[in-house]
Design a protein around this motif. Structure first.
Motif, PDB file in Angstrom:
ATOM      1  N   PRO A   1       8.700   7.419 -20.297  1.00  0.00           N
ATOM      2  CA  PRO A   1       9.617   6.737 -19.365  1.00  0.00           C
ATOM      3  C   PRO A   1       9.151   6.802 -17.913  1.00  0.00           C
ATOM      4  CG  PRO A   1      10.859   8.044 -20.943  1.00  0.00           C
ATOM      5  CD  PRO A   1       9.418   8.414 -21.125  1.00  0.00           C
ATOM      6  N   THR A   2       8.582   7.932 -17.510  1.00  0.00           N
ATOM      7  CA  THR A   2       8.081   8.053 -16.135  1.00  0.00           C
ATOM      8  C   THR A   2       6.921   7.097 -15.909  1.00  0.00           C
ATOM      9  OG1 THR A   2       8.757  10.365 -15.971  1.00  0.00           O
ATOM     10  CG2 THR A   2       7.034   9.623 -14.459  1.00  0.00           C
ATOM     11  N   ALA A   3       6.004   7.039 -16.872  1.00  0.00           N
ATOM     12  CA  ALA A   3       4.876   6.114 -16.746  1.00  0.00           C
ATOM     13  C   ALA A   3       5.360   4.678 -16.694  1.00  0.00           C
ATOM     14  CB  ALA A   3       3.914   6.303 -17.923  1.00  0.00           C
ATOM     15  N   ALA A   4       6.331   4.330 -17.544  1.00  0.00           N
ATOM     16  CA  ALA A   4       6.851   2.965 -17.570  1.00  0.00           C
ATOM     17  C   ALA A   4       7.463   2.592 -16.229  1.00  0.00           C
ATOM     18  CB  ALA A   4       7.883   2.815 -18.686  1.00  0.00           C
TER      19      ALA A   4
ATOM     20  N   VAL B   1       0.827  -1.204   0.000  1.00  0.00           N
ATOM     21  CA  VAL B   1       0.000   0.000   0.000  1.00  0.00           C
ATOM     22  C   VAL B   1       0.862   1.254   0.000  1.00  0.00           C
ATOM     23  CG1 VAL B   1      -1.665   1.315   1.357  1.00  0.00           C
ATOM     24  CG2 VAL B   1      -1.977  -1.143   1.069  1.00  0.00           C
ATOM     25  N   ALA B   2       2.015   1.206   0.656  1.00  0.00           N
ATOM     26  CA  ALA B   2       2.901   2.367   0.722  1.00  0.00           C
ATOM     27  C   ALA B   2       3.368   2.806  -0.658  1.00  0.00           C
ATOM     28  CB  ALA B   2       4.097   2.061   1.612  1.00  0.00           C
ATOM     29  N   VAL B   3       3.419   1.869  -1.599  1.00  0.00           N
ATOM     30  CA  VAL B   3       3.820   2.201  -2.966  1.00  0.00           C
ATOM     31  C   VAL B   3       2.883   3.243  -3.565  1.00  0.00           C
ATOM     32  CG1 VAL B   3       3.958   1.237  -5.295  1.00  0.00           C
ATOM     33  CG2 VAL B   3       4.993   0.026  -3.401  1.00  0.00           C
ATOM     34  N   LEU B   4       1.630   3.236  -3.163  1.00  0.00           N
ATOM     35  CA  LEU B   4       0.637   4.159  -3.721  1.00  0.00           C
ATOM     36  C   LEU B   4       0.724   5.556  -3.109  1.00  0.00           C
ATOM     37  CD1 LEU B   4      -2.419   1.741  -3.852  1.00  0.00           C
ATOM     38  CD2 LEU B   4      -1.015   2.498  -5.773  1.00  0.00           C
ATOM     39  N   ASP B   5       1.645   5.771  -2.193  1.00  0.00           N
ATOM     40  CA  ASP B   5       1.779   7.088  -1.578  1.00  0.00           C
ATOM     41  C   ASP B   5       2.379   8.101  -2.548  1.00  0.00           C
ATOM     42  OD1 ASP B   5       1.540   8.768   0.777  1.00  0.00           O
ATOM     43  OD2 ASP B   5       3.725   8.758   0.852  1.00  0.00           O
ATOM     44  N   GLU B   6       3.063   7.624  -3.582  1.00  0.00           N
ATOM     45  CA  GLU B   6       3.630   8.511  -4.594  1.00  0.00           C
ATOM     46  C   GLU B   6       2.493   8.974  -5.518  1.00  0.00           C
ATOM     47  OE1 GLU B   6       5.708  10.565  -7.394  1.00  0.00           O
ATOM     48  OE2 GLU B   6       4.383   8.916  -7.928  1.00  0.00           O
ATOM     49  N   PRO B   7       2.254  10.292  -5.659  1.00  0.00           N
ATOM     50  CA  PRO B   7       1.065  10.790  -6.366  1.00  0.00           C
ATOM     51  C   PRO B   7       0.930  10.323  -7.820  1.00  0.00           C
ATOM     52  CG  PRO B   7       2.069  12.550  -5.085  1.00  0.00           C
ATOM     53  CD  PRO B   7       3.022  11.391  -5.032  1.00  0.00           C
ATOM     54  N   THR B   8       2.019  10.384  -8.590  1.00  0.00           N
ATOM     55  CA  THR B   8       1.943   9.963  -9.992  1.00  0.00           C
ATOM     56  C   THR B   8       1.625   8.481 -10.091  1.00  0.00           C
ATOM     57  OG1 THR B   8       3.502  11.676 -10.696  1.00  0.00           O
ATOM     58  CG2 THR B   8       3.226   9.779 -12.153  1.00  0.00           C
ATOM     59  N   ARG B   9       2.277   7.696  -9.250  1.00  0.00           N
ATOM     60  CA  ARG B   9       2.054   6.253  -9.262  1.00  0.00           C
ATOM     61  C   ARG B   9       0.600   5.928  -8.918  1.00  0.00           C
ATOM     62  NH1 ARG B   9       6.323   3.975  -5.702  1.00  0.00           N
ATOM     63  NH2 ARG B   9       7.648   4.791  -7.368  1.00  0.00           N
ATOM     64  N   ARG B  10       0.068   6.663  -7.965  1.00  0.00           N
ATOM     65  CA  ARG B  10      -1.322   6.417  -7.576  1.00  0.00           C
ATOM     66  C   ARG B  10      -2.282   6.765  -8.708  1.00  0.00           C
ATOM     67  NH1 ARG B  10      -3.961   7.880  -1.741  1.00  0.00           N
ATOM     68  NH2 ARG B  10      -6.009   6.978  -2.115  1.00  0.00           N
ATOM     69  N   ARG B  11      -2.024   7.886  -9.409  1.00  0.00           N
ATOM     70  CA  ARG B  11      -2.895   8.258 -10.528  1.00  0.00           C
ATOM     71  C   ARG B  11      -2.831   7.218 -11.633  1.00  0.00           C
ATOM     72  NH1 ARG B  11      -0.331  13.205 -10.264  1.00  0.00           N
ATOM     73  NH2 ARG B  11       0.251  13.109 -12.471  1.00  0.00           N
ATOM     74  N   LEU B  12      -1.642   6.690 -11.883  1.00  0.00           N
ATOM     75  CA  LEU B  12      -1.512   5.639 -12.898  1.00  0.00           C
ATOM     76  C   LEU B  12      -2.266   4.379 -12.494  1.00  0.00           C
ATOM     77  CD1 LEU B  12       2.230   6.175 -13.797  1.00  0.00           C
ATOM     78  CD2 LEU B  12       0.336   6.236 -15.436  1.00  0.00           C
TER      79      LEU B  12
ATOM     80  N   ALA C   1      -6.815   0.795 -13.183  1.00  0.00           N
ATOM     81  CA  ALA C   1      -7.872   0.061 -12.490  1.00  0.00           C
ATOM     82  C   ALA C   1      -9.241   0.362 -13.077  1.00  0.00           C
ATOM     83  CB  ALA C   1      -7.852   0.416 -11.000  1.00  0.00           C
ATOM     84  N   ARG C   2      -9.451   1.586 -13.573  1.00  0.00           N
ATOM     85  CA  ARG C   2     -10.756   1.953 -14.134  1.00  0.00           C
ATOM     86  C   ARG C   2     -10.914   1.547 -15.593  1.00  0.00           C
ATOM     87  NH1 ARG C   2      -9.711   6.907 -11.315  1.00  0.00           N
ATOM     88  NH2 ARG C   2      -9.016   7.811 -13.296  1.00  0.00           N
ATOM     89  N   ALA C   3      -9.809   1.251 -16.257  1.00  0.00           N
ATOM     90  CA  ALA C   3      -9.852   0.942 -17.686  1.00  0.00           C
ATOM     91  C   ALA C   3     -10.612  -0.353 -17.951  1.00  0.00           C
ATOM     92  CB  ALA C   3      -8.432   0.838 -18.228  1.00  0.00           C
TER      93      ALA C   3
ATOM     94  N   SER D   1       0.612   7.248 -20.088  1.00  0.00           N
ATOM     95  CA  SER D   1       1.366   8.489 -19.935  1.00  0.00           C
ATOM     96  C   SER D   1       0.561   9.684 -20.422  1.00  0.00           C
ATOM     97  CB  SER D   1       2.696   8.391 -20.688  1.00  0.00           C
ATOM     98  OG  SER D   1       2.479   8.286 -22.091  1.00  0.00           O
ATOM     99  N   THR D   2      -0.171   9.519 -21.523  1.00  0.00           N
ATOM    100  CA  THR D   2      -1.006  10.609 -22.033  1.00  0.00           C
ATOM    101  C   THR D   2      -2.149  10.926 -21.077  1.00  0.00           C
ATOM    102  OG1 THR D   2      -0.511   9.991 -24.332  1.00  0.00           O
ATOM    103  CG2 THR D   2      -2.477  11.331 -23.952  1.00  0.00           C
ATOM    104  N   ALA D   3      -2.777   9.877 -20.548  1.00  0.00           N
ATOM    105  CA  ALA D   3      -3.927  10.075 -19.660  1.00  0.00           C
ATOM    106  C   ALA D   3      -3.547  10.788 -18.377  1.00  0.00           C
ATOM    107  CB  ALA D   3      -4.562   8.728 -19.345  1.00  0.00           C
ATOM    108  N   VAL D   4      -2.364  10.494 -17.844  1.00  0.00           N
ATOM    109  CA  VAL D   4      -1.948  11.054 -16.557  1.00  0.00           C
ATOM    110  C   VAL D   4      -1.120  12.329 -16.736  1.00  0.00           C
ATOM    111  CG1 VAL D   4      -0.641  10.521 -14.452  1.00  0.00           C
ATOM    112  CG2 VAL D   4      -2.092   8.792 -15.475  1.00  0.00           C
ATOM    113  N   GLY D   5      -0.607  12.551 -17.967  1.00  0.00           N
ATOM    114  CA  GLY D   5       0.154  13.764 -18.222  1.00  0.00           C
ATOM    115  C   GLY D   5       1.590  13.697 -17.786  1.00  0.00           C
TER     116      GLY D   5
END
Length: 220
Positions: free
Chosen positions: A48-51, A12-23, A28-30, A40-44
Motif C-alpha cells: 500500500p505504501t508503494a502504491a 521536483v518537490a515531490v521527490l523530497d520524500e525519501p521513500t518516494r524518491r527511492r521508488l 527509472a532504472r528498470a 515494494s519488495t525492491a525498496v523495502g
C-alpha cells in the motif's frame, strides 16, 4: 512556451520524500514497466505504501502508467491487467531565476532549418519564428493583459510609471554571449505576444539596462 505548463518546482518537490524518491529511482532504472509488488519488495516498504507513492509520482507526470497482464495469458480467466509504472518522457528542469533555454534552442534551430530550406536570412527567420511563438502564446492565454502571462513565464514584470520593466531574462546566459541575436529574438517574441493578446496598451521596445531584461513594454 505553454500557457498551462506544469510547475516544475512543485514536481521536483515531490521527490523530497525519501521513500518516494527511492521508488522513482528504482522505476527509472528498470528495463521495463514495474508493478507495485516488485517495487515494494525492491525498496523495502509495504505494497500500500508503494502504491500510494507510485500513484503520486504518476499524478505529477514523473511516471507513466500502463496496464498489462503479467501472466501473458489473454481471454477469460486470464485475470485483470496489472497497473505498472515506467519513467515518463517528460523532462523536468528547475532554475532560479527561471530560464527557458529549451525555447531559445527550438526557435533558433527552427530558424536555421527554415533559412537553409528557403534561402531566407537567418536573423529574419529567427525574428519570424519568435514572433509566431509569441503570438501563439498570446492567443491561448485567455487574457489581454501581458503582465500575468509574462509573470507565468519567468520575465518578472514590474510596472514602473506606466511602463512594464522585466526583471529577469529567461535567456540570460545566451543574451550575454550573443546579445544582438538573442535580444532581437526576445523583442520579436514579446511583440508577437502583444499581438496575440490583442493588447493595444503597450508596445515592446529594446531598452537594455543593468539588472533588467533588454525589452521594456512602453505605454502607447
Amino acid at each position: 512556451m505553454s500557457a498551462d505548463a506544469p510547475d516544475p518546482i512543485s514536481t521536483v518537490a515531490v521527490l523530497d520524500e525519501p521513500t518516494r524518491r527511492r521508488l522513482y529511482e528504482y522505476v527509472a532504472r528498470a528495463r521495463g514497466p514495474v508493478g507495485r509488488d516488485e517495487a515494494s519488495t525492491a525498496v523495502g516498504v509495504s505494497r500500500p505504501t508503494a502504491a500510494f507513492h507510485l500513484d503520486r509520482l504518476a499524478e505529477e507526470g514523473l511516471l507513466d502508467v500502463v496496464h498489462q497482464r503479467l501472466s501473458g495469458r489473454t481471454g477469460p480467466g486470464a485475470g485483470r491487467p496489472a497497473k505498472l509504472y515506467l519513467r515518463a518522457d517528460r523532462q523536468v528542469e528547475v532554475s532560479l531565476p527561471q530560464r527557458r533555454y529549451e525555447l531559445a534552442g527550438e526557435l533558433l534551430a527552427a530558424a536555421v532549418e527554415e533559412a537553409d530550406a528557403v534561402g531566407r536570412p537567418v536573423r529574419e527567420a529567427v525574428a519570424g519564428r519568435a514572433h509566431d511563438a509569441g503570438r501563439q502564446l498570446g492567443r491561448t492565454a485567455g487574457t489581454t493583459d501581458p503582465v500575468p502571462v509574462l509573470e507565468g513565464h519567468g520575465f518578472e514584470p514590474r510596472p514602473e510609471q506606466g511602463a512594464v520593466r522585466l526583471g529577469n531574462c529567461p535567456f540570460h546566459n545566451l543574451a550575454r554571449k550573443h546579445t544582438d541575436l538573442v535580444c532581437g529574438m526576445n523583442l520579436h517574441l514579446l511583440e508577437g505576444l502583444l499581438e496575440g493578446l490583442g493588447c493595444a496598451t503597450y508596445t515592446a521596445t529594446l531598452a537594455p539596462s543593468p539588472g533588467h531584461c533588454c525589452v521594456v513594454l512602453e505605454p502607447v
